[in-house]
Design a protein around this motif. Structure first.
Motif, mmCIF file in Angstrom:
data_model
loop_
_atom_site.group_PDB
_atom_site.id
_atom_site.type_symbol
_atom_site.label_atom_id
_atom_site.label_comp_id
_atom_site.label_asym_id
_atom_site.label_seq_id
_atom_site.Cartn_x
_atom_site.Cartn_y
_atom_site.Cartn_z
ATOM 1 N N LEU A 131 0.833 -1.341 0.010
ATOM 2 C CA LEU A 131 -0.022 0.165 0.102
ATOM 3 C C LEU A 131 0.999 1.244 0.089
ATOM 4 O O LEU A 131 0.656 2.157 -1.038
ATOM 5 C CB LEU A 131 -1.003 0.109 1.117
ATOM 6 N N TRP A 132 1.805 1.287 0.806
ATOM 7 C CA TRP A 132 2.771 2.601 1.155
ATOM 8 C C TRP A 132 3.354 2.998 -0.281
ATOM 9 O O TRP A 132 3.402 4.193 -0.595
ATOM 10 C CB TRP A 132 3.361 2.491 2.290
ATOM 11 N N GLU A 133 3.856 1.961 -0.720
ATOM 12 C CA GLU A 133 4.536 2.382 -1.867
ATOM 13 C C GLU A 133 3.819 2.111 -3.231
ATOM 14 O O GLU A 133 4.373 2.341 -4.240
ATOM 15 C CB GLU A 133 6.114 1.654 -2.080
ATOM 16 N N GLY A 134 2.789 1.566 -3.218
ATOM 17 C CA GLY A 134 1.797 1.178 -4.334
ATOM 18 C C GLY A 134 2.360 0.161 -5.265
ATOM 19 O O GLY A 134 1.963 -0.078 -6.228
ATOM 20 N N LYS A 135 2.950 -0.796 -4.467
ATOM 21 C CA LYS A 135 3.681 -2.003 -5.243
ATOM 22 C C LYS A 135 2.393 -3.088 -5.717
ATOM 23 O O LYS A 135 2.573 -3.575 -6.819
ATOM 24 C CB LYS A 135 4.595 -2.714 -4.374
ATOM 25 N N ASP A 136 1.447 -3.300 -4.911
ATOM 26 C CA ASP A 136 0.383 -4.209 -5.259
ATOM 27 C C ASP A 136 -1.049 -3.642 -4.498
ATOM 28 O O ASP A 136 -1.323 -4.134 -3.492
ATOM 29 C CB ASP A 136 0.885 -5.550 -4.624
ATOM 30 N N LEU A 137 -1.418 -2.909 -5.285
ATOM 31 C CA LEU A 137 -2.966 -2.550 -4.724
ATOM 32 C C LEU A 137 -4.178 -3.350 -4.647
ATOM 33 O O LEU A 137 -4.913 -3.500 -4.316
ATOM 34 C CB LEU A 137 -3.286 -1.116 -5.325
ATOM 35 N N ALA A 138 -3.726 -4.331 -5.918
ATOM 36 C CA ALA A 138 -4.855 -5.534 -5.872
ATOM 37 C C ALA A 138 -4.892 -6.237 -4.539
ATOM 38 O O ALA A 138 -5.558 -7.044 -4.053
ATOM 39 C CB ALA A 138 -4.364 -6.291 -7.023
ATOM 40 N N ALA A 139 -3.722 -6.525 -3.947
ATOM 41 C CA ALA A 139 -3.440 -7.090 -2.756
ATOM 42 C C ALA A 139 -4.312 -6.385 -1.765
ATOM 43 O O ALA A 139 -4.747 -6.870 -0.843
ATOM 44 C CB ALA A 139 -1.969 -7.562 -2.210
ATOM 45 N N VAL A 140 -4.227 -5.138 -1.684
ATOM 46 C CA VAL A 140 -4.882 -4.209 -0.619
ATOM 47 C C VAL A 140 -6.415 -4.369 -0.800
ATOM 48 O O VAL A 140 -7.133 -4.760 -0.079
ATOM 49 C CB VAL A 140 -4.734 -2.705 -0.929
ATOM 50 N N GLN A 141 -6.841 -4.553 -2.177
ATOM 51 C CA GLN A 141 -8.218 -4.711 -2.546
ATOM 52 C C GLN A 141 -8.629 -6.135 -1.938
ATOM 53 O O GLN A 141 -9.938 -6.202 -1.483
ATOM 54 C CB GLN A 141 -8.400 -4.767 -3.935
ATOM 55 N N ARG A 142 -7.838 -7.165 -2.065
ATOM 56 C CA ARG A 142 -7.992 -8.698 -1.665
ATOM 57 C C ARG A 142 -8.144 -8.764 -0.060
ATOM 58 O O ARG A 142 -9.304 -9.276 0.251
ATOM 59 C CB ARG A 142 -7.116 -9.406 -1.899
ATOM 60 N N THR A 143 -7.364 -7.898 0.619
ATOM 61 C CA THR A 143 -7.814 -7.862 2.015
ATOM 62 C C THR A 143 -8.835 -7.130 2.534
ATOM 63 O O THR A 143 -9.460 -7.498 3.292
ATOM 64 C CB THR A 143 -6.325 -7.067 2.662
ATOM 65 N N LEU A 144 -9.117 -5.981 1.914
ATOM 66 C CA LEU A 144 -10.463 -5.086 2.140
ATOM 67 C C LEU A 144 -11.580 -6.196 1.886
ATOM 68 O O LEU A 144 -12.613 -6.015 2.560
ATOM 69 C CB LEU A 144 -10.255 -3.925 1.552
ATOM 70 N N SER A 145 -11.652 -6.745 0.725
ATOM 71 C CA SER A 145 -12.656 -7.749 0.487
ATOM 72 C C SER A 145 -12.764 -8.990 1.307
ATOM 73 O O SER A 145 -13.912 -9.101 1.948
ATOM 74 C CB SER A 145 -12.418 -8.131 -0.892
ATOM 75 N N ALA A 146 -11.637 -9.242 1.890
ATOM 76 C CA ALA A 146 -11.965 -10.525 2.956
ATOM 77 C C ALA A 146 -12.395 -9.902 4.163
ATOM 78 O O ALA A 146 -13.251 -10.610 4.996
ATOM 79 C CB ALA A 146 -10.555 -11.063 3.186
#
Length: 197
Positions: free
Chosen positions: A115-130
């Motif tokens: 999240l902080w460096e914007g490397k994998d925002l899809a992973a952030v979406q997966r966490t929030l979806s979970a």
């Protein structure tokens, strides 16, 4: 993104593959849910990946989100916006620890740098979806949003069988094992018999 130049070759291909997993439609659902869950004080980001990252980057909105899902004692005690990088990353880490306490599995979690460096925002979406799925499943009355936005996780359906039922089950041959009715080797031939001289 952080102060990092463009990537080339294999690094660029890997980053493009990670970036392709980002879902703009899911972003809209998550933004709407977070806005409803935390209240209008969190505002809304600019549309797009960079706006989404900038909105969540300091960790304060994420901390407010996880606090709103706990009915009693709040897991993140101090929510404080700071321009300093390590404070922002610490706030994100507090969110991740609280999400794990809430029940999000380690495999669904993103790393702070995602999240902080914007490397994998899809992973952030997966966490929030979970997290949203867990909130819908728990039905504690803390979820504010459309229950159709997230799927409901399956729950345990425990069954108790009597001893007679267990014994009867041992005598049944499951269809996965096939059937032995009418099984014999009569009439089977495997080519010519072996000639012994």
């Amino acid at each position: 993104m952080a102060n990092k130049g463009p990537s080339y070759g294999m690094s660029r291909q890997v980053q493009e593959k990670i970036d392709s997993k980002y879902d703009p439609d899911l972003e809209q659902i998550l933004v709407e849910w977070i806005s409803r869950q935390c209240g209008s004080s969190v505002g809304k980001p600019e549309p797009g990946k960079m706006g989404f990252q900038a909105w969540l980057k300091d960790g304060c909105i994420l901390s407010e989100l996880i606090n709103s899902l706990f009915p009693g004692d709040k897991p993140v005690k101090k929510i404080q916006s700071s321009p300093m990088a390590f404070k922002q990353m610490e706030q994100i880490s507090q969110f991740l620890n609280a999400a794990e306490k809430y029940g999000v599995t380690k495999t669904d979690m993103f790393q702070t740098v995602d999240l902080w460096e914007g490397k994998d925002l899809a992973a952030v979406q997966r966490t929030l979806s979970a997290l949203g799925s867990l909130a819908v499943t728990k039905e504690e009355g803390t979820y504010n949003g459309d229950p159709n936005w997230f799927f409901k996780k399956s729950q345990e359906n425990k069954r108790d069988f009597s001893d007679e039922q267990m014994k009867a089950g041992k005598n049944v041959i499951g269809l996965q094992m096939g059937s032995n009715k009418g099984a014999s080797q009569e009439g089977m031939s495997y080519g010519r018999p072996r000639q012994i001289l």
